[in-house]
Design a protein around this motif. Structure first.
Motif, PDB file in Angstrom:
ATOM      1  N   THR A 184       0.852  -1.224  -0.088  1.00  0.00           N
ATOM      2  CA  THR A 184      -0.020  -0.076  -0.032  1.00  0.00           C
ATOM      3  C   THR A 184       0.832   1.471   0.105  1.00  0.00           C
ATOM      4  O   THR A 184       0.487   2.257  -0.587  1.00  0.00           O
ATOM      5  CB  THR A 184      -0.828   0.004   1.400  1.00  0.00           C
ATOM      6  N   GLY A 185       2.041   1.027   0.559  1.00  0.00           N
ATOM      7  CA  GLY A 185       3.185   2.017   0.523  1.00  0.00           C
ATOM      8  C   GLY A 185       4.709   1.453   0.395  1.00  0.00           C
ATOM      9  O   GLY A 185       4.680   0.374   0.491  1.00  0.00           O
ATOM     10  N   TRP A 186       5.330   2.303  -0.006  1.00  0.00           N
ATOM     11  CA  TRP A 186       6.914   2.134  -0.130  1.00  0.00           C
ATOM     12  C   TRP A 186       7.628   3.066   0.804  1.00  0.00           C
ATOM     13  O   TRP A 186       7.075   4.157   0.872  1.00  0.00           O
ATOM     14  CB  TRP A 186       7.364   2.236  -1.585  1.00  0.00           C
ATOM     15  N   ALA A 207      13.397   7.013  -5.873  1.00  0.00           N
ATOM     16  CA  ALA A 207      12.107   7.317  -6.125  1.00  0.00           C
ATOM     17  C   ALA A 207      11.821   7.013  -7.530  1.00  0.00           C
ATOM     18  O   ALA A 207      10.695   6.650  -8.122  1.00  0.00           O
ATOM     19  CB  ALA A 207      11.645   8.761  -5.925  1.00  0.00           C
ATOM     20  N   ARG A 208      12.694   7.415  -8.456  1.00  0.00           N
ATOM     21  CA  ARG A 208      12.623   7.089 -10.020  1.00  0.00           C
ATOM     22  C   ARG A 208      12.587   5.661 -10.247  1.00  0.00           C
ATOM     23  O   ARG A 208      11.567   5.240 -11.425  1.00  0.00           O
ATOM     24  CB  ARG A 208      13.575   8.038 -10.867  1.00  0.00           C
ATOM     25  N   VAL A 224      -0.055   4.065  -4.538  1.00  0.00           N
ATOM     26  CA  VAL A 224       1.111   3.724  -3.590  1.00  0.00           C
ATOM     27  C   VAL A 224       1.505   4.987  -2.818  1.00  0.00           C
ATOM     28  O   VAL A 224       1.945   5.972  -3.411  1.00  0.00           O
ATOM     29  CB  VAL A 224       2.147   2.782  -4.039  1.00  0.00           C
ATOM     30  N   ASP A 225       1.499   4.993  -1.472  1.00  0.00           N
ATOM     31  CA  ASP A 225       2.185   5.970  -0.842  1.00  0.00           C
ATOM     32  C   ASP A 225       3.652   6.025  -0.738  1.00  0.00           C
ATOM     33  O   ASP A 225       4.090   5.004  -0.592  1.00  0.00           O
ATOM     34  CB  ASP A 225       1.639   6.028   0.552  1.00  0.00           C
ATOM     35  N   PHE A 226       4.265   7.047  -1.048  1.00  0.00           N
ATOM     36  CA  PHE A 226       5.827   6.964  -0.878  1.00  0.00           C
ATOM     37  C   PHE A 226       6.244   7.598   0.333  1.00  0.00           C
ATOM     38  O   PHE A 226       5.865   8.758   0.767  1.00  0.00           O
ATOM     39  CB  PHE A 226       6.399   7.955  -2.246  1.00  0.00           C
ATOM     40  N   HIS A 227       7.042   6.661   0.988  1.00  0.00           N
ATOM     41  CA  HIS A 227       7.356   7.168   2.525  1.00  0.00           C
ATOM     42  C   HIS A 227       8.938   7.228   2.504  1.00  0.00           C
ATOM     43  O   HIS A 227       9.627   6.485   1.903  1.00  0.00           O
ATOM     44  CB  HIS A 227       6.929   6.158   3.619  1.00  0.00           C
ATOM     45  N   LEU A 228       9.260   8.508   3.101  1.00  0.00           N
ATOM     46  CA  LEU A 228      10.625   8.572   3.456  1.00  0.00           C
ATOM     47  C   LEU A 228      11.194   8.643   4.867  1.00  0.00           C
ATOM     48  O   LEU A 228      10.559   9.426   5.505  1.00  0.00           O
ATOM     49  CB  LEU A 228      11.086   9.983   2.600  1.00  0.00           C
ATOM     50  N   PHE A 256       7.231  12.457  -2.578  1.00  0.00           N
ATOM     51  CA  PHE A 256       6.976  11.660  -1.383  1.00  0.00           C
ATOM     52  C   PHE A 256       5.491  12.070  -0.432  1.00  0.00           C
ATOM     53  O   PHE A 256       5.350  13.243  -0.518  1.00  0.00           O
ATOM     54  CB  PHE A 256       8.018  11.838  -0.231  1.00  0.00           C
ATOM     55  N   THR A 257       4.675  11.110  -0.237  1.00  0.00           N
ATOM     56  CA  THR A 257       3.496  11.625   0.186  1.00  0.00           C
ATOM     57  C   THR A 257       3.801  11.571   1.903  1.00  0.00           C
ATOM     58  O   THR A 257       2.889  12.116   2.655  1.00  0.00           O
ATOM     59  CB  THR A 257       2.466  10.583  -0.007  1.00  0.00           C
TER      60      THR A 257
END
Length: 294
Positions: A184-186, A207-208, A224-228, A256-257
């Motif tokens: 659901t997220g990365w 990210a790319r 997909v949510d992008f987590h950093l 990033f979200t």
């Protein structure tokens, strides 16, 4: 952008409880803890189990999402772990997120004897695949190279349907393929470097690359949510309010979200001032769209 905070599992509950409550009151969207038997420079200090800690946190909060950052196959088997995850999802009333990764080398792979597999990536793929099945099916039979399940029951299932969300940690292409399929997220920690500029450049490349993995399976980026993990960077995100603002801006610019920081510690890793955390909560978090949980 949503923001999260990591509270390390190093305090007795009489002290830790107020941090989890405060994380919700401050306006963080999610709060996390590490899932290790012991961790790096803190291995000789106090340390508590992630699952009971998160259950306690769920009992004293109402809105904030809770999760592991990250659980791994290093000392877990999917069958009993799925039962624990179902319980956390239930206790939190559907506020639990599983952060999951391949797990690194170190104390977790040594304390029970040498548990390092022939292929960390192969074991990780099986671990996530089997967890997905266990959390979505009434019965699961599975036989892989690393794990086996025989008629494993899944009743009553998760509060969140079809299952609780997975945020999959991945820096390389093989792990990213798992994240693209099941996540659901990365979440990424970026490259290992002592140079701030080099770290951000590496995060941009990752990210790319992850977007390319999504394209390869025909999955839309927005699903997909992008987590950093901001504090894998050489410069701690809460060194100052100005630094935190900079990190938010750079992460947002890269798409990033979600941004994840760590609760300041008195010394050592993530050393900082709680006064900075309080100012971030008062001055920065309210400015972030979608930050307030609930």
């Amino acid at each position: 952008m949503r923001t999260g905070i990591v509270i390390l599992p190093e305090h007795r509950w009489w002290w830790a409880e107020h941090k989890w409550k405060a994380a919700e009151e401050y306006g963080f969207h999610h709060a996390w803890t590490y899932d290790h038997v012991g961790w790096r420079s803190l291995v000789d200090g106090p340390w508590f189990g992630a699952v009971p800690l998160l259950a306690a946190a769920a009992a004293v909060t109402e809105r904030i999402r809770l999760g592991t950052l990250v659980a791994s196959p290093n000392f877990r088997h999917p069958v009993p772990f799925a039962r624990e995850l179902t319980a956390l999802d239930d206790i939190s009333d559907g506020r639990f997120t599983l952060g999951v990764g391949a797990g690194g080398m170190g104390y977790d792979t040594q304390v029970m004897g040498d548990t390092a597999p022939r292929s960390r990536q192969g074991r990780f793929e099986e671990f996530v695949t089997l967890l997905d099945q266990l959390l979505t099916r009434e019965r699961t039979t599975f036989r892989g190279e690393y794990y086996e399940a025989r008629e494993a029951r899944g009743h009553p299932g998760c509060v969140q349907r079809p299952r609780l969300p997975f945020v999959v940690a991945a820096n390389g292409p093989k792990a990213m393929a798992v994240a693209a399929r099941y996540g659901t997220g990365w979440v990424t920690t970026g490259p290992e470097t002592d140079d701030d500029a080099e770290w951000w450049a590496g995060v941009e490349r990752m990210a790319r690359r992850f977007r390319d993995e999504l394209d390869a399976i025909g999955r839309a980026h927005h699903t997909v949510d992008f987590h950093l993990n901001a504090d894998s960077c050489p410069v701690y995100s809460m060194t100052s309010v100005e630094r935190f603002r900079e990190v938010v801006g750079r992460a947002r610019a890269l798409g990033f979200t979600d941004l994840i920081s760590h609760w300041p510690r008195a010394e050592g890793v993530y050393a900082g001032s709680e006064a900075v955390l309080e100012r971030v909560a008062a001055d920065v978090l309210p400015e972030l769209v979608g930050n307030r949980p609930g």
